[in-house]
Design an enzyme around this catalytic site. Sequence first.
Site, PDB file in Angstrom:
ATOM      1  N   ASP A  38       9.033  -5.012  -7.743  1.00  0.00           N
ATOM      2  CA  ASP A  38       8.800  -5.879  -6.588  1.00  0.00           C
ATOM      3  C   ASP A  38       8.882  -7.343  -7.012  1.00  0.00           C
ATOM      4  OD1 ASP A  38       8.415  -3.733  -4.897  1.00  0.00           O
ATOM      5  OD2 ASP A  38       6.239  -3.721  -5.133  1.00  0.00           O
ATOM      6  N   TYR A  66       2.489   0.363 -16.969  1.00  0.00           N
ATOM      7  CA  TYR A  66       2.165  -0.908 -16.310  1.00  0.00           C
ATOM      8  C   TYR A  66       0.772  -1.392 -16.693  1.00  0.00           C
ATOM      9  CZ  TYR A  66       5.918   0.408 -13.001  1.00  0.00           C
ATOM     10  OH  TYR A  66       7.111   0.792 -12.429  1.00  0.00           O
ATOM     11  N   ASP A  80      -0.365  -5.424  -1.256  1.00  0.00           N
ATOM     12  CA  ASP A  80      -0.482  -6.404  -2.339  1.00  0.00           C
ATOM     13  C   ASP A  80      -0.784  -7.774  -1.736  1.00  0.00           C
ATOM     14  OD1 ASP A  80       1.961  -7.549  -1.448  1.00  0.00           O
ATOM     15  OD2 ASP A  80       3.123  -6.315  -2.823  1.00  0.00           O
ATOM     16  N   ARG A 171       0.743  -0.263  -6.167  1.00  0.00           N
ATOM     17  CA  ARG A 171      -0.008  -0.900  -5.066  1.00  0.00           C
ATOM     18  C   ARG A 171      -0.615   0.151  -4.132  1.00  0.00           C
ATOM     19  NH1 ARG A 171       4.513  -2.589  -1.029  1.00  0.00           N
ATOM     20  NH2 ARG A 171       6.407  -2.021  -2.135  1.00  0.00           N
TER      21      ARG A 171
END
Length: 309
Positions: A38, A66, A80, A171
């Site tokens: 993203d 991540y 988010d 998210r």
Amino acid sequence: MNGIVVIDKPAGCTSHDVVAKVKRILRARKAGHLGTLDPMATGVLPVCVNEATKLAQFLSVADKTYRAVMLLGVQTDTQDTEGKITGRCELMPRQEEIIKTLAGFAGKIKQLPPAFSAVKYKGKPLYRYARAGEFPERTVREVEVFDLKVREIDCPHVTFDIVCSAGTYIRTICSDAGQALGCGACLCRLRRVKSGPFTESMAVSLVAGEGEEKRKELLDRMLSMQESVPYIPAVVVDDSTARRLRDGFQPDAHMLRHNVHSFLVVGDMIKFTGPNGELVALAEMQMPAVEISRGKENTQAARLLRVFK
């Protein structure tokens, strides 16, 4: 010029923007990324260049790692902090609750892809519908979280590391965790530190420069196609056999009889490399390696998946 360049994607640009810049700097014919990040996310974004774009389908399904920061008490329409706030809560859960709730996401879980995502519906990404105020029905998907560790809790922020299958939305994990905790939550920071075999230490920054110096850096740091699939067992062939494979010859028992790993079974992937280490082809075993020596020489032993010039 065929290979993969690992880019350290900066925040504020799309994965497509990064590919366009790499292609421009290298003056490449073709380029494509592995696994969309993203715009707000940073970190490891492998970019396949020229012939290496043929590897994308074999690399994009790799596990991802991540580091994420979740913001408690805030809900948004995009899950988010880039989105519109849809709810707030001042009451913060206890640390033990946070750790226990996030731990519950380990293993195989069901996820509903975000309305603002690149998942396709009738050939068009969901985010295009969402931007137009349309919200088509989404399909729940099964993903897998292999490991999730909370690193720090400094309410309202929670930092955690996660290793997950391709297609997992971090998210959405934040949003679902917020719902389970009763206070709501969203993702406020995300960095990909590993994508399959590609790591932060391999990554090149694109923040400054597009001239010859940056081009040389990208070329110097480019991984060969062979290096990009280190986990696939190799079968080394001579130039003559390499030419036959590139012409579409399906690997037979004679070709593999004295040059194949004994542990391979039907469905396993193998890579053929030339005498100089160049990647020639990827193939899928059609018979167990232990049976190849007993089969007829012209029996097809593997099926070509991709051939590289």
